[in-house]
Design a protein around this motif. Sequence first.
Motif, short mmCIF file in Angstrom:
data_model
loop_
_atom_site.label_atom_id
_atom_site.label_comp_id
_atom_site.label_asym_id
_atom_site.label_seq_id
_atom_site.Cartn_x
_atom_site.Cartn_y
_atom_site.Cartn_z
N LYS A 415 0.89 -1.17 0.00
CA LYS A 415 0.00 0.00 0.00
C LYS A 415 0.92 1.20 0.00
O LYS A 415 1.52 1.53 1.02
N ASN A 416 1.05 1.82 -1.14
CA ASN A 416 2.00 2.91 -1.30
C ASN A 416 3.38 2.46 -0.81
O ASN A 416 3.83 1.39 -1.21
N GLU A 417 4.00 3.25 0.08
CA GLU A 417 5.38 2.92 0.44
C GLU A 417 5.47 1.89 1.57
O GLU A 417 6.55 1.59 2.05
N LEU A 418 4.32 1.34 1.99
CA LEU A 418 4.33 0.31 3.03
C LEU A 418 4.12 -1.06 2.41
O LEU A 418 3.14 -1.29 1.70
N LEU A 419 5.05 -1.96 2.68
CA LEU A 419 4.99 -3.30 2.09
C LEU A 419 4.80 -4.32 3.22
O LEU A 419 5.72 -4.56 4.00
N TYR A 420 3.57 -4.83 3.32
CA TYR A 420 3.20 -5.71 4.43
C TYR A 420 3.49 -7.16 4.07
O TYR A 420 2.71 -7.81 3.39
N LEU A 421 4.62 -7.66 4.53
CA LEU A 421 5.00 -9.05 4.25
C LEU A 421 4.26 -9.96 5.23
O LEU A 421 4.27 -9.72 6.44
N SER A 422 3.60 -11.00 4.70
CA SER A 422 2.71 -11.84 5.51
C SER A 422 3.48 -12.83 6.38
O SER A 422 4.69 -12.99 6.24
N SER A 423 2.74 -13.52 7.24
CA SER A 423 3.28 -14.67 7.96
C SER A 423 3.64 -15.75 6.95
O SER A 423 3.17 -15.76 5.82
N TYR A 424 4.43 -16.69 7.43
CA TYR A 424 4.83 -17.85 6.63
C TYR A 424 3.59 -18.66 6.25
O TYR A 424 2.74 -18.93 7.09
#
Length: 758
Positions: A415-424
């Motif tokens: 989301k724009n400059e935020l990159l939310y990497l998920s759980s495994y």
Amino acid sequence: MPCLMIRLYGIVQGVGFRPFVARAAAQLGVKGTVANKGSYVEVFAQSGDETLERFVHILKNETPERAVVISADVRQCEDRSFSAFEIIESEKEEGAIFVSPDIATCDKCRSELFDKNDRRYLHPFINCTQCGPRLTILDAMPYDRERTTMKDFPMCPDCEYEYTHAHTRRYDAQPVCCNDCGPHVYIVGRDIRDAQAITLARKTIMQGGIIAVKGIGGFHLCCDAKNEEAVKRLRRLKNRPAKPFAVMMKDMDTVSRECRVLEGQEEFLTGYQKPILLLEKKQAQLCESISPDNPSVGVMLPYAPLQMLLFDYPDDVPMSDCLVMTSGNVSGAPICRSDEDAQKEIGSYCDMILSHNRRILIRADDSVMDWFEGKPYMIRRSRGFAPLPVMVSVKGNTSSLAIGGELKNTFCIGKNELLYLSSYVGDMADIRTVTALKESVQRLQELLEAKPQVCVCDMHPKYNTVAAAQETGLPLVKLQHHYAHILSCMAENDCAEKVIGVSFDGTGYGTDGTIWGGEILVCDTHGFERAGTIMPFRQVGGDASSKEGWRIAVQLIRDSFGEQSGEICKALDLCDEKTFKLQSVMADKGINTVTSTSAGRLFDAVSAILGIRKSSTFEGESSMCLEFEAERFEKDNAESITYEGELFNGERLETTQLVKTITQRFLSGDDRKKLAFVFHLALAEMIAAYCKELGGKSGIKTAALSGGVFQNKLLLRLTKQRLEKLGFTVLQHSLVPANDGGIALGQAYFALCNEQKQ
Ligand SMILES: [Zn+2]
Ligand SMILES: [Zn+2]
């Protein structure tokens, strides 16, 4: 008087952040306001320049225990003539959302848990404003009790009082509960609850049994880590002959008895994230089959009250202080999170299931980290870390879904400059994992209120993740696997410059339809050029060759020794004559054969040639054992070793020549440990020399190291040292894995940097 507007992004809600800001202001005599803006905290501060500088420093660096300031935006603003410092209530604004990961039980809750006079004495679900489950019980945002699985448990009047009164430790703590109103533990399928269930579980463990126990993000399989028979039985049942098991240890004293703890590591072991940390074993009480032939062991401390009670309970059962705690799943499938899953999938691996009735909505495996140069080096980023975003400086107006790779899958929502990497999520070969991926994507999108406009996936035509990406109906961007690795490393280091990317990995699909994996790429955030590779070889036998390094070894030997190669393979005991002939025919006719530059497979082949491992029982076993042998040599030998062979030729690293040299030296009696070390050293020399050449031509002075092979710390260190000596700035991973668990971040970064024109 100077005035600043300060915006603080990160975990700044539900952690006492505004009172903290107000206290700091009062202490320094700063005037102004603090307001919660939903996605960030906004502070106006007025005072003298020096005081303001000190104030900003405190806000960034002396935050409350569980707060995480990911970034701070500080600007001068007009004089507002504030007369005091106030906390102002404000409404939620649209924008970035920060979902807190689950937080390990804090020290205060832990002491209440074992305090006979506390009303939460021995309560298996004790928590407070500073600790407890978050992501895994969350149904929707904003985070309040009605939107968590704690809505199943109406609060008693005492809990309600604490929940609603600011002076208590449980003000606004969504999962707050007690022995009167909280969830219960029980043995699945039997009429045994609470204290009796815990005692029975403890007895079963001490009698050599195996139990499944429900944790924060899913079930664990658990047995006594000092009982060789129990551990071996678990290995048999789980069909897992050698892959190391993680061990939960009762406390730091136990950890220090069993392992060497380096400076800085205790802080991570005891911190609020409680990952599994790989530590060097001492030969103490852990049984050998926990991590056979492996100098280290994965260790964590108890992070949920029920786990603490398994170690320590007033029932006179003498208890082990080391318990195996391995993910409760079928190999490759997602971790079980409900009683039904557990009964069906891991019921036959254990003697009983200790469960409870607080539902888990989002799975979270334990995070696993190694250690490099005094800092964490992530292997699996999950509980405690996901879904905290990575923030980059590139600005954009993009929402993307990056679906990740096929193995060790994680996905990423941009989301724009935020990159939310998920759980495994897991390995996509298992259809259950694919289902789990789709479900998790849906849930995280809802939580983050994300509406992706584009989906990024791998280029591989047969990946299940690519099929899942197609199903989203979004416009697709297909990104080369090894380029995505480098982008991931760039994103973690907030780099948008041109770099030389060294992507050393298992296997990935190349733009030319061959298998890549030992790549040197010149890249920026918009694209890449394949500037160099290891020497290509033939990979015979399809999927089997990824586990059977001897097959790769046979082809490398054929490439090097021609007519003699049959005899050499026999001398090295790689395979019998008949198999050798079959392998040769298949390679020459191109049957089930692909051209490959996989660095991972090269390691497997050398491991087989040196008689270390001919094949792997789990991913990476052969190359890991090769690394261990090399490290043993390095530890015992001060002599300085050099590699005299050619380093590269045109755009190819001379890796086949290296294998030839190593084979010859091994056959003439050279030590295998020494040769394992020479192999690492020569590769590092080759990479450095090639980067030097490329850097000279292009003027690029930054190198990024990524890909699963860089989990190998010896190769990482040797390569980094050489590159730095040549004047390169070296980017490496730390909190994002170098392996395929990190590529979704690279994919999302690409989407941000290359906004799709709609
Ligand atoms: Zn607490
Ligand atoms: Zn209560």
